[in-house]
Design a protein around this motif. Structure first.
Motif, short mmCIF file in Angstrom:
data_model
loop_
_atom_site.label_atom_id
_atom_site.label_comp_id
_atom_site.label_asym_id
_atom_site.label_seq_id
_atom_site.Cartn_x
_atom_site.Cartn_y
_atom_site.Cartn_z
N ASP A 195 0.83 -1.21 0.00
CA ASP A 195 0.00 0.00 0.00
C ASP A 195 0.86 1.26 0.00
OD1 ASP A 195 -2.22 -1.62 0.07
OD2 ASP A 195 -2.58 -1.38 2.23
N GLY A 196 1.89 1.27 0.85
CA GLY A 196 2.73 2.45 0.95
C GLY A 196 3.50 2.75 -0.32
N LEU A 197 4.04 1.71 -0.94
CA LEU A 197 4.81 1.91 -2.17
C LEU A 197 3.92 2.32 -3.33
CD1 LEU A 197 7.24 -1.09 -1.75
CD2 LEU A 197 7.93 1.31 -1.90
N HIS A 198 2.73 1.73 -3.41
CA HIS A 198 1.79 2.11 -4.48
C HIS A 198 1.41 3.58 -4.34
CE1 HIS A 198 -2.27 2.69 -6.18
NE2 HIS A 198 -1.80 1.95 -7.18
N ASP A 199 1.08 3.98 -3.11
CA ASP A 199 0.69 5.37 -2.90
C ASP A 199 1.84 6.32 -3.20
OD1 ASP A 199 -1.79 4.52 -2.12
OD2 ASP A 199 -1.45 4.78 0.03
N ALA A 200 3.05 5.95 -2.77
CA ALA A 200 4.20 6.82 -3.01
C ALA A 200 4.48 6.98 -4.49
CB ALA A 200 5.43 6.26 -2.30
N LYS A 201 4.45 5.87 -5.22
CA LYS A 201 4.75 5.94 -6.65
C LYS A 201 3.70 6.74 -7.41
CE LYS A 201 6.36 3.06 -10.49
NZ LYS A 201 6.71 1.68 -10.92
N THR A 202 2.46 6.63 -6.97
CA THR A 202 1.37 7.36 -7.63
C THR A 202 1.40 8.84 -7.27
OG1 THR A 202 -0.01 5.37 -7.57
CG2 THR A 202 -1.12 7.50 -7.92
N GLN A 203 1.50 9.13 -5.98
CA GLN A 203 1.39 10.52 -5.52
C GLN A 203 2.60 11.35 -5.87
OE1 GLN A 203 -1.43 11.84 -4.25
NE2 GLN A 203 -2.36 9.82 -4.61
N LEU A 204 3.80 10.78 -5.74
CA LEU A 204 5.01 11.57 -5.98
C LEU A 204 5.20 11.92 -7.45
CD1 LEU A 204 7.60 9.92 -3.55
CD2 LEU A 204 6.29 12.03 -3.25
N ALA A 205 4.45 11.25 -8.32
CA ALA A 205 4.52 11.60 -9.74
C ALA A 205 3.74 12.87 -10.05
CB ALA A 205 3.97 10.44 -10.58
N LEU A 206 2.97 13.37 -9.09
CA LEU A 206 2.18 14.57 -9.28
C LEU A 206 2.97 15.80 -8.86
CD1 LEU A 206 -1.16 13.23 -7.74
CD2 LEU A 206 -0.50 13.24 -10.16
N ALA A 207 3.08 16.76 -9.74
CA ALA A 207 3.85 17.97 -9.43
C ALA A 207 3.30 18.69 -8.20
CB ALA A 207 3.84 18.91 -10.64
N GLU A 208 1.98 18.68 -8.06
CA GLU A 208 1.39 19.38 -6.92
C GLU A 208 1.76 18.71 -5.59
OE1 GLU A 208 -2.15 17.21 -9.02
OE2 GLU A 208 -0.25 18.19 -9.57
N ALA A 209 2.02 17.39 -5.64
CA ALA A 209 2.42 16.69 -4.42
C ALA A 209 3.80 17.14 -3.98
CB ALA A 209 2.39 15.19 -4.64
N ILE A 210 4.71 17.27 -4.94
CA ILE A 210 6.06 17.75 -4.62
C ILE A 210 6.01 19.18 -4.11
CG2 ILE A 210 8.36 18.21 -5.53
CD1 ILE A 210 7.74 15.25 -5.28
N ASP A 211 5.18 20.00 -4.72
CA ASP A 211 5.03 21.39 -4.26
C ASP A 211 4.51 21.42 -2.83
OD1 ASP A 211 5.88 22.31 -6.71
OD2 ASP A 211 3.86 22.67 -7.50
N TRP A 212 3.54 20.55 -2.53
CA TRP A 212 2.98 20.50 -1.16
C TRP A 212 4.05 20.08 -0.16
CZ3 TRP A 212 2.42 16.89 2.68
CH2 TRP A 212 1.53 17.21 3.72
N ILE A 213 4.86 19.08 -0.53
CA ILE A 213 5.94 18.64 0.35
C ILE A 213 6.93 19.76 0.59
CG2 ILE A 213 7.93 17.08 0.51
CD1 ILE A 213 6.20 15.01 -1.00
N SER A 214 7.27 20.49 -0.46
CA SER A 214 8.20 21.61 -0.33
C SER A 214 7.65 22.69 0.59
CB SER A 214 8.52 22.19 -1.71
OG SER A 214 9.43 23.24 -1.61
N ASP A 215 6.37 23.01 0.41
CA ASP A 215 5.75 24.06 1.23
C ASP A 215 5.66 23.67 2.70
OD1 ASP A 215 5.44 25.60 -1.04
OD2 ASP A 215 3.34 25.05 -1.35
N ASN A 216 5.39 22.38 2.95
CA ASN A 216 5.14 21.95 4.32
C ASN A 216 6.36 21.37 5.04
OD1 ASN A 216 1.97 21.96 4.96
ND2 ASN A 216 2.27 21.56 2.78
N PHE A 217 7.29 20.82 4.27
CA PHE A 217 8.45 20.16 4.90
C PHE A 217 9.79 20.69 4.42
CE2 PHE A 217 4.93 17.13 5.07
CZ PHE A 217 4.89 16.86 6.44
N GLY A 218 9.79 21.59 3.43
CA GLY A 218 11.02 22.20 2.99
C GLY A 218 11.58 21.62 1.71
N ALA A 219 12.52 22.36 1.12
CA ALA A 219 13.10 21.99 -0.17
C ALA A 219 13.90 20.70 -0.10
CB ALA A 219 13.97 23.13 -0.70
N HIS A 220 14.59 20.48 1.03
CA HIS A 220 15.40 19.26 1.16
C HIS A 220 14.53 18.01 1.09
CE1 HIS A 220 18.54 16.54 2.38
NE2 HIS A 220 17.83 16.16 3.44
#
Length: 270
Positions: A144-169
């Motif tokens: 479940d975790g790997l499927h969700d990660a592979k699906t969600q991280l392919a979305l540009a908005e997901a990366i933007d959300w991670i950057s906004d909430n957890f930082g560029a690193h």
């Protein structure tokens, strides 16, 4: 840092010799640190536990898992048993011929349990930081975790959300994780891994399980203590999954004492 040929891989490994020599007639405990999946590397130990353990007289081995860091990145071959075989081969390549203390964070803890079950002669103890033993339920959690990660991280908005909430690193680490999943079969292979029996009877060595109380994994405590003959558990309050990074001092102190205690017990038993 160096690379060493172990099995089919060129493994990036860092070994820190004990700063304090062992007492007369004793050997320094060998402690092998195993990092987590996708966003991790040996650096997480190099900048936390590794140097301190060497300072306290322990022989420290840190390495990058297959597909991670500077270790070889084959396109296929990412079942848990591959990671376990890699560690077995690395210990042989390093001429480590006595039982070692395994310290695994998250997925690294699952590898540690796997080697303890597969090669009990290799393992003096297991420390599992926010980790699950690779039993049948673990397969579902990983799938479940790997499927969700592979699906969600392919979305540009997901990366933007991670950057906004957890930082560029953290966003960069997330992009690296997606690269690994796109370039290899890791997300598909891990759910096909061979598991150990749910009653954990294959794990004979002492086990120290360390959890944060807010991560959800601490729910294993009663089960681990009932199924493992020699098990100690500690749950850190007000702590999530990032125990290693956020509670480094507590983690180091607890694991160093555990390694010393189990090492002393082994010497007394000989």
């Amino acid at each position: 840092m160096a690379k060493i040929r172990a099995g089919e891989l060129d493994v990036h490994v860092q070994r820190l010799t004990p700063v304090v020599p062992p007492r007369d007639g004793e050997e320094a405990p060998v402690v092998v640190f195993i990092h987590g999946l996708l966003t991790d590397s040996l650096a997480s130990y190099y900048f936390t536990l590794g140097p301190e353990f060497a300072q306290h007289g322990m022989d420290v081995i840190m390495y990058d898992l297959r597909g991670h860091g500077r270790t070889s990145k084959p396109a296929t071959g990412y079942r848990l048993e591959n990671f376990v075989a890699d560690l077995d081969a690395l210990l042989s390549a390093l001429d480590v011929n006595r039982p070692v203390h395994l310290v695994g964070n998250s997925f690294g803890g699952s590898i540690a349990y796997g080697l303890a079950a597969e090669r009990p002669d290799r393992v003096a103890s297991v420390t599992a930081i926010e980790a699950e033993p690779p039993v049948r339920a673990w397969i579902g959690h990983m799938a479940d975790g790997l499927h969700d990660a592979k699906t969600q991280l392919a979305l540009a908005e997901a990366i933007d959300w991670i950057s906004d909430n957890f930082g560029a690193h953290t966003a960069r680490l997330s992009k690296s994780a997606l690269k690994i999943m796109q370039a290899t079969t890791i997300a598909e292979d891990i759910p096909l891994s061979r598991t150990i029996e749910d009653d954990l009877h294959e794990v004979h060595c002492p086990v120290f399980a360390l959890f944060g109380d807010e991560s959800g994994l601490a729910g294993q405590v009663d089960e681990l203590e009932s199924k493992l003959a020699r098990c100690r558990t500690v749950v850190l309050p007000e702590q999530g999954h990032s125990v290693l990074v956020e509670r480094t001092e507590d983690t180091s102190r607890l694991i160093r004492q555990w390694v010393r205690d189990t090492s002393d017990a082994l010497v007394e038993a000989e």
